[in-house]
Design an enzyme around this catalytic site. Structure first.
Site, PDB file in Angstrom:
ATOM      1  N   LYS A  41      53.527  43.056  44.938  1.00  0.00           N
ATOM      2  CA  LYS A  41      52.799  42.210  43.979  1.00  0.00           C
ATOM      3  C   LYS A  41      53.429  42.370  42.598  1.00  0.00           C
ATOM      4  O   LYS A  41      53.335  43.437  41.987  1.00  0.00           O
ATOM      5  CB  LYS A  41      51.318  42.557  43.928  1.00  0.00           C
ATOM      6  CG  LYS A  41      50.537  41.549  43.106  1.00  0.00           C
ATOM      7  CD  LYS A  41      49.059  41.846  43.084  1.00  0.00           C
ATOM      8  CE  LYS A  41      48.301  40.703  42.420  1.00  0.00           C
ATOM      9  NZ  LYS A  41      48.875  40.313  41.117  1.00  0.00           N
ATOM     10  N   ARG A  87      41.626  30.344  47.488  1.00  0.00           N
ATOM     11  CA  ARG A  87      41.659  31.800  47.455  1.00  0.00           C
ATOM     12  C   ARG A  87      40.927  32.277  48.707  1.00  0.00           C
ATOM     13  O   ARG A  87      39.716  32.496  48.695  1.00  0.00           O
ATOM     14  CB  ARG A  87      40.987  32.328  46.187  1.00  0.00           C
ATOM     15  CG  ARG A  87      41.193  33.827  45.956  1.00  0.00           C
ATOM     16  CD  ARG A  87      40.398  34.321  44.773  1.00  0.00           C
ATOM     17  NE  ARG A  87      40.768  33.699  43.524  1.00  0.00           N
ATOM     18  CZ  ARG A  87      41.796  34.067  42.765  1.00  0.00           C
ATOM     19  NH1 ARG A  87      42.577  35.056  43.161  1.00  0.00           N
ATOM     20  NH2 ARG A  87      42.061  33.449  41.625  1.00  0.00           N
TER      21      ARG A  87
END
Length: 504
Positions: free
Chosen positions: A211, A368
């Site tokens: 990430k 999401r």
């Protein structure tokens, strides 16, 4: 449509916690309006200004000091014309002309309308009518499937156009929205998982990406034409020449890639997010001192749309198109232990954590969901509340936004930032009573309090900041709980906060 009618709709949506009721209110409004007013109403209630950035900030809004109109007269078209004029006003003397234009609008607005306009211009529409609820309201108003509206919006990023299609042409019109190279699509987002085990969520085979705490970019190439878009789908091509140059070397004639722009140190470790944002557009690109790019998904390749294909297929296309040194670090894992080791390695190497992704999932643009789950190390700090701001919208009448401070070993407290995240209605009611009891004085909408109440705050990290006296600020702060078992002299110190900062 009168602006007062839109404000009334906004207030009605803000006044209810029921999602079904919000959808019903918005659906009724959508059906009642003509196309021109409907497009503006949908935009304004989702916090969007059709003109994009108009360059009006808190200082300009705060400087307006005119009495509110006693009788409503503004129509949505009047607001749109004013915003268009503001966006078009540039050059010498533009600030004064813009201030005059905005003041004229405010002179015609009632007090509730003035408050609404301020929230709209400043991007603070927090009344529960944002994209997800509005998309559902459009589907309800048009009598079409929610999935159809959602997909059309994902692919077009034009909710007004999707709304008209749903009402005028139904499912057939919505099916006409397609993925197009050089037209950005909303990015797929990751939900948050508490740890790697939760992120794997029973999946037998996943891929874990590093990430990167960078700037989300979407790259489009059609032959010699290249465009780069930000997470908000703003065209930033001119600001990232290094990424444009990288695009021209890709092994594809047409392609859409999802990735991150990031500044890297000489050792390859990523710089903090704010460094990337400072350098974005000021460097020629590259891995040393400039803005590099790291891609992690491929949505289209040489005339073939891949958005509905499983991730494993999209990764094959990605690897065939993008050089290895421009790929996000990733690891295919089958066990929690493997994923945990990769997570530890990425955190040690300076990354934010990992994103665990199902290899069988399609690219859910704008969603999401559970197919992507991000895992980040988190910290908690016991801080002291220094002041509280009165809330707006649904939180009107409650003290909401907390000013947070760390203990200065030399005495007093040092402010680190603000948050209104993580507060339940019960906590809002409690803290309103509590902080009014601790009130020292007020300034506008801010209530300054005796620095005695300790609150446990979860954060994703600490960043450098010239805004606060300690030189650091909290990242993504949210309230965990109030600590009535601790006194202010037991709160965390500024040194403890700076120690977290040094770990980055």
């Amino acid at each position: 449509m009168q602006l007062q009618e839109l404000v009334a709709t906004s207030d009605a949506v803000a006044a209810t916690r029921s999602r079904a009721r919000k959808i019903a209110v918005l659906s009724d409004m959508i059906r009642a309006l003509g196309p021109a007013d409907r497009a503006l109403a949908v935009a304004y209630l989702t916090g969007a200004v059709p003109q994009g950035r108009i360059g009006i900030g808190y200082a300009a809004i705060g400087a307006i000091d005119v009495p509110a109109a006693s009788t409503p007269s503004l129509r949505l078209q009047d607001v749109d014309a004013c915003l268009a004029a503001l966006a078009a006003t540039t050059g010498s003397g533009s600030r004064q002309r813009r201030d005059a234009t905005l003041t004229t609008l405010y002179e015609r607005a009632t007090a509730p309308e003035q408050a609404f306009l301020g929230r709209l211009v400043l991007g603070e529409m927090r009344h529960g009518a944002l994209d997800g609820v509005m998309v559902a309201a459009v589907a309800h108003a048009g009598g079409v499937e929610l999935a159809s509206v959602r997909r059309a919006y994902m692919l077009s990023d034009d909710l007004a156009a999707v709304t008209e299609a749903a009402l005028a042409g139904g499912e057939r019109a919505l099916a006409g929205f397609r993925l197009e190279v050089l037209r950005p699509v909303q990015p797929m987002l990751a939900s948050t998982a508490a740890d790697v085990a939760a992120a794997m969520h029973g999946e037998r085979e996943v891929v874990a990406d590093a990430k990167i705490d960078g700037a989300r970019v979407q790259l489009h190439r059609a032959g010699a034409r290249v465009a780069v878009y930000s997470r908000s789908l703003r065209d930033i091509t001119a600001e990232v020449p290094g990424i444009v140059a990288a695009a021209r070397t890709l092994a594809a004639g047409s392609v859409i890639l999802d990735g991150e722009a990031v500044s890297l140190r000489a050792d390859g470790r990523p710089e903090p997010f704010q460094v990337t944002m400072q350098r974005l557009g000021t460097e020629a690109g590259g891995d040393r001192g400039g803005t590099a790019v790291r891609f992690f998904d491929c949505l289209h390749r040489d005339g073939v749309d891949l958005i509905d294909e499983p991730l494993r297929t999209r990764l094959e296309a990605l690897d065939a198109v993008v050089p290895a040194d421009q790929l996000v670090r990733r690891c295919q894992v089958t066990t929690i232990d493997e994923a945990s080791r990769f997570f530890d390695d990425m955190v040690r190497d300076g990354f934010e954590g990992v994103v665990v992704k199902s290899l069988d999932a399609a690219y859910e643009a704008g969603r999401r969901g559970a197919a992507w789950r991000k895992v980040k190390p988190s910290w908690t700090l016991d801080l002291v509340v220094l002041a509280v701001e009165w809330g707006s919208g649904r939180r009107r009448g409650w003290l909401s936004n907390l000013h947070l401070g760390a203990r200065d070993p030399d005495g007093g407290f040092v402010m680190l930032g603000k948050t209104f995240k993580g507060l339940t209605d019960e906590m809002l009611a409690w803290q309103t009573r509590r902080f009014l009891d601790l009130e020292i004085h007020r300034s506008g909408h801010v209530v300054y309090v005796e620095p005695s109440q300790v609150v446990e705050i979860a954060i994703d990290g600490v960043q450098s900041s010239s805004r606060y006296p300690g030189g650091v600020a909290l990242r993504f702060a949210r309230v965990r709980r109030y600590r009535d078992d601790k006194t202010a002299d037991q709160a965390d110190t500024l040194d403890a906060v700076r120690a977290i900062h040094r770990r980055h």
